[in-house]
Motif scaffolding. Sequence first.
Motif, PDB file in Angstrom:
ATOM      1  N   VAL A   6       0.847  -1.200   0.000  1.00 24.73           N
ATOM      2  CA  VAL A   6       0.000   0.000   0.000  1.00 24.73           C
ATOM      3  C   VAL A   6       0.880   1.248   0.000  1.00 24.73           C
ATOM      4  N   ASN A   7       0.685   2.069  -1.032  1.00 21.57           N
ATOM      5  CA  ASN A   7       1.439   3.322  -1.138  1.00 21.57           C
ATOM      6  C   ASN A   7       0.696   4.398  -0.333  1.00 21.57           C
ATOM      7  N   ILE A   8       1.399   4.962   0.654  1.00 17.24           N
ATOM      8  CA  ILE A   8       0.745   5.924   1.560  1.00 17.24           C
ATOM      9  C   ILE A   8       1.218   7.364   1.319  1.00 17.24           C
ATOM     10  N   ILE A  40       4.408  -1.718   2.788  1.00 14.01           N
ATOM     11  CA  ILE A  40       4.121  -0.284   2.692  1.00 14.01           C
ATOM     12  C   ILE A  40       5.089   0.299   1.672  1.00 14.01           C
ATOM     13  N   THR A  41       4.566   1.129   0.780  1.00 13.27           N
ATOM     14  CA  THR A  41       5.409   1.815  -0.208  1.00 13.27           C
ATOM     15  C   THR A  41       5.332   3.313   0.030  1.00 13.27           C
ATOM     16  N   VAL A  42       6.497   3.968  -0.046  1.00 16.46           N
ATOM     17  CA  VAL A  42       6.522   5.439  -0.057  1.00 16.46           C
ATOM     18  C   VAL A  42       7.497   5.887  -1.137  1.00 16.46           C
ATOM     19  N   LEU A  69      10.906   1.537  -0.634  1.00 20.91           N
ATOM     20  CA  LEU A  69      11.204   2.958  -0.845  1.00 20.91           C
ATOM     21  C   LEU A  69      11.374   3.233  -2.335  1.00 20.91           C
ATOM     22  N   GLU A  70      10.461   4.025  -2.896  1.00 21.46           N
ATOM     23  CA  GLU A  70      10.603   4.448  -4.295  1.00 21.46           C
ATOM     24  C   GLU A  70      11.492   5.679  -4.316  1.00 21.46           C
ATOM     25  N   MET A  71      12.449   5.702  -5.247  1.00 18.66           N
ATOM     26  CA  MET A  71      13.449   6.782  -5.229  1.00 18.66           C
ATOM     27  C   MET A  71      14.065   6.989  -6.608  1.00 18.66           C
ATOM     28  N   VAL A 130      13.147  -2.188 -10.051  1.00 17.80           N
ATOM     29  CA  VAL A 130      13.118  -1.092 -11.024  1.00 17.80           C
ATOM     30  C   VAL A 130      11.705  -0.967 -11.574  1.00 17.80           C
ATOM     31  N   PHE A 131      11.278   0.271 -11.740  1.00 12.19           N
ATOM     32  CA  PHE A 131       9.945   0.558 -12.278  1.00 12.19           C
ATOM     33  C   PHE A 131      10.098   0.807 -13.770  1.00 12.19           C
ATOM     34  N   ILE A 132       9.574  -0.109 -14.589  1.00 10.38           N
ATOM     35  CA  ILE A 132       9.816  -0.016 -16.035  1.00 10.38           C
ATOM     36  C   ILE A 132       8.527  -0.238 -16.826  1.00 10.38           C
ATOM     37  N   CYS A 150      11.323  -6.520 -11.074  1.00 12.65           N
ATOM     38  CA  CYS A 150      10.825  -5.510 -12.013  1.00 12.65           C
ATOM     39  C   CYS A 150       9.376  -5.220 -11.642  1.00 12.65           C
ATOM     40  N   GLU A 151       9.062  -3.940 -11.448  1.00  6.08           N
ATOM     41  CA  GLU A 151       7.657  -3.541 -11.293  1.00  6.08           C
ATOM     42  C   GLU A 151       7.217  -2.947 -12.628  1.00  6.08           C
ATOM     43  N   ILE A 152       6.269  -3.617 -13.269  1.00  5.70           N
ATOM     44  CA  ILE A 152       5.793  -3.155 -14.569  1.00  5.70           C
ATOM     45  C   ILE A 152       4.764  -2.033 -14.383  1.00  5.70           C
ATOM     46  N   ALA A 196       3.884  -5.357 -10.208  1.00  5.85           N
ATOM     47  CA  ALA A 196       3.250  -4.363 -11.081  1.00  5.85           C
ATOM     48  C   ALA A 196       2.606  -3.283 -10.232  1.00  5.85           C
ATOM     49  N   GLY A 197       2.409  -2.124 -10.835  1.00  2.00           N
ATOM     50  CA  GLY A 197       1.750  -1.045 -10.113  1.00  2.00           C
ATOM     51  C   GLY A 197       1.631   0.212 -10.930  1.00  2.00           C
ATOM     52  N   HIS A 198       0.837   1.077 -10.449  1.00  2.00           N
ATOM     53  CA  HIS A 198       0.519   2.435 -10.910  1.00  2.00           C
ATOM     54  C   HIS A 198      -0.884   2.502 -11.499  1.00  2.00           C
ATOM     55  N   ALA A 199      -1.686   3.351 -10.871  1.00  2.00           N
ATOM     56  CA  ALA A 199      -3.058   3.656 -11.308  1.00  2.00           C
ATOM     57  C   ALA A 199      -3.987   2.443 -11.270  1.00  2.00           C
ATOM     58  N   LEU A 200      -3.613   1.430 -10.524  1.00  2.00           N
ATOM     59  CA  LEU A 200      -4.538   0.305 -10.339  1.00  2.00           C
ATOM     60  C   LEU A 200      -5.631   0.739  -9.360  1.00  2.00           C
ATOM     61  N   ASN A 201      -6.838   0.228  -9.568  1.00  2.00           N
ATOM     62  CA  ASN A 201      -7.941   0.603  -8.672  1.00  2.00           C
ATOM     63  C   ASN A 201      -8.902  -0.580  -8.500  1.00  2.00           C
ATOM     64  N   LEU A 217       1.461  -6.339  -5.965  1.00  2.00           N
ATOM     65  CA  LEU A 217       0.898  -5.152  -6.609  1.00  2.00           C
ATOM     66  C   LEU A 217       1.035  -3.979  -5.644  1.00  2.00           C
ATOM     67  N   HIS A 218       1.449  -2.835  -6.177  1.00  2.00           N
ATOM     68  CA  HIS A 218       1.616  -1.637  -5.354  1.00  2.00           C
ATOM     69  C   HIS A 218       0.534  -0.636  -5.741  1.00  2.00           C
ATOM     70  N   ILE A 219      -0.274  -0.278  -4.766  1.00  2.00           N
ATOM     71  CA  ILE A 219      -1.449   0.554  -5.042  1.00  2.00           C
ATOM     72  C   ILE A 219      -1.553   1.647  -3.977  1.00  2.00           C
ATOM     73  N   GLY A 220      -1.751   2.884  -4.436  1.00  2.00           N
ATOM     74  CA  GLY A 220      -1.818   3.987  -3.487  1.00  2.00           C
ATOM     75  C   GLY A 220      -3.019   4.876  -3.656  1.00  2.00           C
ATOM     76  N   HIS A 221      -3.062   5.589  -4.784  1.00  2.00           N
ATOM     77  CA  HIS A 221      -4.052   6.650  -4.933  1.00  2.00           C
ATOM     78  C   HIS A 221      -5.478   6.141  -4.745  1.00  2.00           C
ATOM     79  N   ALA A 222      -5.806   5.008  -5.357  1.00  2.00           N
ATOM     80  CA  ALA A 222      -7.179   4.500  -5.271  1.00  2.00           C
ATOM     81  C   ALA A 222      -7.542   4.117  -3.832  1.00  2.00           C
TER      82      ALA A 222
HETATM   83  N1  LIG Z   1       4.489   1.960  -7.702  1.00  2.00           N
HETATM   84  C1  LIG Z   1       3.106   2.215  -7.784  1.00  2.00           C
HETATM   85  C2  LIG Z   1       2.578   2.684  -6.486  1.00  2.00           C
HETATM   86  O1  LIG Z   1       3.241   2.634  -5.499  1.00  2.00           O
HETATM   87  C3  LIG Z   1       1.206   3.194  -6.396  1.00  2.00           C
HETATM   88  O2  LIG Z   1       0.817   3.955  -7.497  1.00  2.00           O
HETATM   89  P1  LIG Z   1      -0.653   4.630  -7.460  1.00  2.00           P
HETATM   90  O3  LIG Z   1      -1.645   3.542  -7.101  1.00  2.00           O
HETATM   91  O4  LIG Z   1      -0.640   5.694  -6.414  1.00  2.00           O
HETATM   92  O5  LIG Z   1      -0.851   5.131  -8.862  1.00  2.00           O
END
Ligand SMILES: NCC(=O)COP(=O)(O)O
Length: 253
Positions: A6-8, A40-42, A69-71, A130-132, A150-152, A196-201, A217-222
């Motif tokens: 979970v990206n916080i 937890i992802t930041v 840690l994303e950096m 790596v985020f690719i 690899c995180e797609i 994998a991750g980004h914009a998943l909901n 799976l890494h998910i934050g915004h949703a």
């Molecule tokens: N690496 C993707 C992540 O951490 C969360 O991305 P998002 O769900 O906030 O778009």
Amino acid sequence: MIELGVNIDHIATVRQARRTYEPDPVWGAVEAHLGGADGITVHLREDRRHIQDADVRRLKETTQIKLNLEMAATDEMVGIACATRPEMAMLVPEGRHEVTTEGGLDIVGQEARLKDVIARLRDAGITTSVFIDAEIPQIEAAARIGASVCEIHTGPYAHAFYEKGRDAEAPAVLAELQKIRVAGRAIRQLGMRFNAGHALNYYNIQPVARLAGIRELHIGHAIVSRAVFTGLREAVREMKALMVAAAANPEAE
Ligand SMILES: NCC(=O)COP(=O)(O)O
Ligand SMILES: CC(=O)[C@@H](O)[C@H](O)COP(=O)(O)O
């Protein structure tokens, strides 16, 4: 078992809107853990727009699940990662004016430098990710520089899903999913972990969670968006349940 990180970041986004002390991402990490998060992802951005250095230190001290840690691949960030020692560090491209990450890291164009960064992180005992984008040359380059994971980037899939009226069977959506599927196969054949991750909901998650060999799976915004109305523990619980249900019927290899 498929895992949820979970990206916080956006708990800190709300805090930074007032430059105050609440809401606290560390409280968020505890709630996410209680809701079933596996990690937890930041993203500690160079401009410090949301997560701050002290957050990363406090999360490492208090969080009882994995910290990712994303950096950016800069000397400053490598120094922070090596001092803090999260379980995993993920290299991401960063643009000062972007609202969020806009694409995957170009490893092919900077292999020698990234190989050195990966070695420094690995020597500190940190799992390297790596985020690719879902592109075979980038996956092959990730293996050459010694990345373990690899995180797609699932943004193109998620955007197609939204633009095609949330129709998972729309050809454009299926085409983006197929790119992730092919990428996952290549990642695993090269001995790396397929994340994998980004914009998943809540609506687009299940086809991705069903992919063969997907690990995390890494998910934050949703999740943080839903948490505004349901509370974070419940928002995490709902996402994890969708993932686990989908992964119970995985695609054939
Ligand atoms: N690496 C993707 C992540 O951490 C969360 O991305 P998002 O769900 O906030 O778009
Ligand atoms: C790498 C990625 O896909 C996202 O996690 C992104 O880096 C998050 O950063 P923001 O929270 O600033 O959008």
